[in-house]
Design a protein around this motif. Structure first.
Motif, PDB file in Angstrom:
ATOM      1  N   THR A 150       0.772  -1.384  -0.261  1.00  0.00           N
ATOM      2  CA  THR A 150       0.023  -0.104   0.057  1.00  0.00           C
ATOM      3  C   THR A 150       0.844   1.105  -0.104  1.00  0.00           C
ATOM      4  OG1 THR A 150      -1.764  -1.000   1.322  1.00  0.00           O
ATOM      5  CG2 THR A 150      -1.752   1.279   1.195  1.00  0.00           C
ATOM      6  N   ALA A 151       1.960   1.363   0.901  1.00  0.00           N
ATOM      7  CA  ALA A 151       2.692   2.391   0.949  1.00  0.00           C
ATOM      8  C   ALA A 151       3.491   2.444  -0.488  1.00  0.00           C
ATOM      9  CB  ALA A 151       3.767   2.084   1.932  1.00  0.00           C
ATOM     10  N   SER A 152       3.778   1.367  -1.028  1.00  0.00           N
ATOM     11  CA  SER A 152       4.632   1.437  -2.097  1.00  0.00           C
ATOM     12  C   SER A 152       3.827   1.926  -3.563  1.00  0.00           C
ATOM     13  CB  SER A 152       5.174   0.086  -2.823  1.00  0.00           C
ATOM     14  OG  SER A 152       5.713   0.123  -4.029  1.00  0.00           O
ATOM     15  N   TRP A 153       2.536   1.669  -3.367  1.00  0.00           N
ATOM     16  CA  TRP A 153       1.588   1.922  -4.321  1.00  0.00           C
ATOM     17  C   TRP A 153       1.402   3.424  -4.304  1.00  0.00           C
ATOM     18  CZ3 TRP A 153      -3.118   4.857  -4.660  1.00  0.00           C
ATOM     19  CH2 TRP A 153      -3.779   4.692  -5.728  1.00  0.00           C
ATOM     20  N   LEU A 154       1.137   4.187  -3.076  1.00  0.00           N
ATOM     21  CA  LEU A 154       0.958   5.719  -2.677  1.00  0.00           C
ATOM     22  C   LEU A 154       2.304   6.296  -3.251  1.00  0.00           C
ATOM     23  CD1 LEU A 154      -0.503   5.117   0.964  1.00  0.00           C
ATOM     24  CD2 LEU A 154      -1.765   6.352  -1.119  1.00  0.00           C
ATOM     25  N   SER A 158      10.639   7.500   1.811  1.00  0.00           N
ATOM     26  CA  SER A 158       9.548   7.898   1.512  1.00  0.00           C
ATOM     27  C   SER A 158       8.383   6.632   1.865  1.00  0.00           C
ATOM     28  CB  SER A 158       9.568   8.167  -0.066  1.00  0.00           C
ATOM     29  OG  SER A 158      10.078   9.037  -0.556  1.00  0.00           O
ATOM     30  N   ILE A 159       8.760   5.519   1.664  1.00  0.00           N
ATOM     31  CA  ILE A 159       7.718   4.585   1.674  1.00  0.00           C
ATOM     32  C   ILE A 159       7.664   4.306   3.409  1.00  0.00           C
ATOM     33  CG2 ILE A 159       7.326   2.093   1.813  1.00  0.00           C
ATOM     34  CD1 ILE A 159       8.436   2.025  -0.969  1.00  0.00           C
ATOM     35  N   ALA A 160       8.777   4.483   4.055  1.00  0.00           N
ATOM     36  CA  ALA A 160       8.822   4.376   5.464  1.00  0.00           C
ATOM     37  C   ALA A 160       7.701   5.477   6.245  1.00  0.00           C
ATOM     38  CB  ALA A 160      10.260   4.521   6.093  1.00  0.00           C
ATOM     39  N   LEU A 198       4.455   3.972   7.332  1.00  0.00           N
ATOM     40  CA  LEU A 198       4.519   2.596   8.183  1.00  0.00           C
ATOM     41  C   LEU A 198       5.134   2.728   9.547  1.00  0.00           C
ATOM     42  CD1 LEU A 198       5.959   0.047   5.356  1.00  0.00           C
ATOM     43  CD2 LEU A 198       3.437   0.283   6.114  1.00  0.00           C
ATOM     44  N   ASP A 199       4.584   2.170  10.535  1.00  0.00           N
ATOM     45  CA  ASP A 199       5.328   2.274  12.120  1.00  0.00           C
ATOM     46  C   ASP A 199       6.371   1.171  11.937  1.00  0.00           C
ATOM     47  OD1 ASP A 199       4.137  -0.281  12.199  1.00  0.00           O
ATOM     48  OD2 ASP A 199       2.283   0.660  13.333  1.00  0.00           O
ATOM     49  N   ALA A 200       6.791   1.054  13.335  1.00  0.00           N
ATOM     50  CA  ALA A 200       8.074   0.124  13.494  1.00  0.00           C
ATOM     51  C   ALA A 200       7.710  -1.324  13.013  1.00  0.00           C
ATOM     52  CB  ALA A 200       8.499   0.286  14.910  1.00  0.00           C
ATOM     53  N   GLU A 201       6.425  -1.648  13.246  1.00  0.00           N
ATOM     54  CA  GLU A 201       6.002  -3.046  12.960  1.00  0.00           C
ATOM     55  C   GLU A 201       5.263  -3.207  11.704  1.00  0.00           C
ATOM     56  OE1 GLU A 201       3.310  -3.821  16.103  1.00  0.00           O
ATOM     57  OE2 GLU A 201       4.793  -3.957  17.729  1.00  0.00           O
ATOM     58  N   ASN A 202       5.487  -2.196  10.706  1.00  0.00           N
ATOM     59  CA  ASN A 202       4.910  -2.297   9.167  1.00  0.00           C
ATOM     60  C   ASN A 202       3.616  -2.411   9.327  1.00  0.00           C
ATOM     61  OD1 ASN A 202       7.307  -2.168   7.668  1.00  0.00           O
ATOM     62  ND2 ASN A 202       7.449  -4.467   8.105  1.00  0.00           N
ATOM     63  N   ASN A 203       2.777  -1.534  10.295  1.00  0.00           N
ATOM     64  CA  ASN A 203       1.419  -1.459  10.139  1.00  0.00           C
ATOM     65  C   ASN A 203       1.208  -0.084   9.496  1.00  0.00           C
ATOM     66  OD1 ASN A 203       0.696  -3.735  11.776  1.00  0.00           O
ATOM     67  ND2 ASN A 203       1.080  -2.709  13.575  1.00  0.00           N
ATOM     68  N   PHE A 204       0.138   0.172   8.951  1.00  0.00           N
ATOM     69  CA  PHE A 204      -0.165   1.584   8.147  1.00  0.00           C
ATOM     70  C   PHE A 204      -0.199   2.418   9.361  1.00  0.00           C
ATOM     71  CE2 PHE A 204      -2.549   4.600   5.522  1.00  0.00           C
ATOM     72  CZ  PHE A 204      -1.550   4.617   4.554  1.00  0.00           C
ATOM     73  N   CYS A 205       0.404   3.707   9.412  1.00  0.00           N
ATOM     74  CA  CYS A 205       0.491   4.484  10.431  1.00  0.00           C
ATOM     75  C   CYS A 205      -0.650   5.542  10.481  1.00  0.00           C
ATOM     76  CB  CYS A 205       1.880   5.357  10.148  1.00  0.00           C
ATOM     77  SG  CYS A 205       1.768   6.531   8.662  1.00  0.00           S
ATOM     78  N   LEU A 206      -1.230   5.712   9.514  1.00  0.00           N
ATOM     79  CA  LEU A 206      -2.563   6.422   9.653  1.00  0.00           C
ATOM     80  C   LEU A 206      -3.698   5.358  10.103  1.00  0.00           C
ATOM     81  CD1 LEU A 206      -2.580   8.504   6.536  1.00  0.00           C
ATOM     82  CD2 LEU A 206      -1.650   9.195   9.010  1.00  0.00           C
ATOM     83  N   GLN A 207      -4.159   5.436  11.249  1.00  0.00           N
ATOM     84  CA  GLN A 207      -5.308   4.739  11.971  1.00  0.00           C
ATOM     85  C   GLN A 207      -6.803   5.570  11.971  1.00  0.00           C
ATOM     86  OE1 GLN A 207      -4.762   1.332  12.670  1.00  0.00           O
ATOM     87  NE2 GLN A 207      -3.178   1.665  11.502  1.00  0.00           N
ATOM     88  N   GLN A 232       6.347  11.980  10.897  1.00  0.00           N
ATOM     89  CA  GLN A 232       5.905  10.898   9.716  1.00  0.00           C
ATOM     90  C   GLN A 232       4.612  11.060   9.297  1.00  0.00           C
ATOM     91  OE1 GLN A 232       6.464   7.250  11.606  1.00  0.00           O
ATOM     92  NE2 GLN A 232       5.762   5.863  10.021  1.00  0.00           N
ATOM     93  N   LYS A 233       3.902  11.169  10.382  1.00  0.00           N
ATOM     94  CA  LYS A 233       2.267  11.326  10.337  1.00  0.00           C
ATOM     95  C   LYS A 233       1.929  12.784   9.330  1.00  0.00           C
ATOM     96  CE  LYS A 233      -0.748   9.992  13.438  1.00  0.00           C
ATOM     97  NZ  LYS A 233      -1.374   9.848  14.538  1.00  0.00           N
TER      98      LYS A 233
END
Length: 320
Positions: free
Chosen positions: A155-159, A219-221, A224-233, A288-289
């Motif tokens: 998802t991050a890569s697509w964005l 950019s991709i990072a 994502l958070d430290a656990e590779n979850n999407f950072c926007l919740q 990051q957010k």
């Protein structure tokens, strides 16, 4: 675990979609459709699927649905089973009842058809060395629906791919239409035009505040958070993300209700802008957010501008 989902659902089957930004193949739905068509061809040849293909390229598109993603369990009106869709698992989930339709042509059970199709997707050749490939995994519901979860990193890569390729197609304000006459402004579309102008103003403000959405090694990072979850919740963040995917998919379809799409997109974006700041304390404590939110604004502004100018033939103003 959700009792309405079969045990087989949790045997994740991963496969890849080739994302080719040079050909502007940014629609995940379109890529999924092509993969499913290939899997169907293989199934008819090797697995005794119906000889008369129940799907054409055009009709298959209507059998792929972008599902709502939520932190809580939801029930889709198009799907009999409740499926737990969480943003930690994946914020972007597509679903398809394709196995149900195929089963109605033969004697196989929908669950078996869905499993066979999932296996074919996994075994399909893929250019695995390409970093732009998108990784998805499938889950099969008891109803026979196949759900396709886009991996968080994908998802991050697509964005990021979208931001970079669309920036090459269109400069920041190239969709601006301040030179258009007043006839290009329509009362019912004014909310969408206003939100577009507000986005442009916010992007200029971000530049003055030295917040950049230019690509870099991290950019991709930023997504994502430290656990590779999407950072926007936040719910509105996920709704806006989903709407961006929906709009991108719509540009590959022969027809869409562009007026409704523009108003829905602008309404969600207006709520996002009122609830999700990217300056001040957010910029200082969670940069990051702040960057991720700013990038969502930039992507949404781009697609909203294209709908207004290309599809609805009205102004996409760049200032308030």
């Amino acid at each position: 675990m959700d009792s309405n989902v079969s045990k087989k659902t949790f045997l994740h089957k991963f496969f890849k979609l080739g994302l080719d930004s040079e050909k502007n193949s940014l629609s995940v739905k379109e890529l999924l459709k092509q993969m499913l068509l290939s899997a169907l061809d293989l199934a008819r040849q090797n697995l005794s699927f119906p000889t008369d293909p129940p799907f054409t390229s055009q009709s298959l598109g209507s059998k792929i649905v972008l599902l709502h993603s939520s932190i809580e369990s939801i029930s889709s009106s198009r799907q009999t089973d409740q499926v737990l869709l969480t943003s930690k698992l994946s914020p972007i989930v597509y679903g398809s009842p394709i196995a149900l339709v195929i089963a109605s042509y033969g004697k196989k059970k929908p669950g078996l058809v869905a499993e066979e199709l999932s296996n074919l997707l996994v075994s399909s050749p893929s250019e695995i060395d390409r970093q732009s490939d998108l990784i998805l995994f499938t889950r099969i519901a008891k109803s026979g629906w196949i759900n396709f979860y886009l991996e968080n990193k994908s998802t991050a890569s697509w964005l990021e791919t979208s931001l970079n390729s669309l920036r090459l197609i269109s400069a920041a304000d190239s969709l601006g239409s301040s030179a258009l006459d007043s006839a290009s402004y329509q009362r019912d579309l004014f909310p969408a035009q206003y939100v577009h102008a507000r986005c442009c103003s916010l992007l200029r403000l971000a530049q003055r505040e030295k917040l950049s959405i230019a690509p870099n090694k991290s950019s991709i990072a930023c997504w994502l958070d430290a656990e590779n979850n999407f950072c926007l919740q936040e719910t509105i963040e996920l709704l806006l993300l989903r709407q961006i995917f929906l709009v991108t998919d719509s540009f590959t379809q022969e027809s869409s209700n562009w007026r409704r799409l523009a108003l829905n997109l602008s309404e969600i974006l207006a709520l996002f802008l009122s609830e999700c700041r990217f300056l001040g304390r957010v910029k200082q404590k969670t940069p990051q957010k702040a960057i991720a939110r700013l990038k969502l604004i930039a992507l949404t502004r781009y697609w909203l501008g294209r709908i207004l100018v290309e599809k609805l033939q009205v102004a996409a103003p760049t200032s308030l």
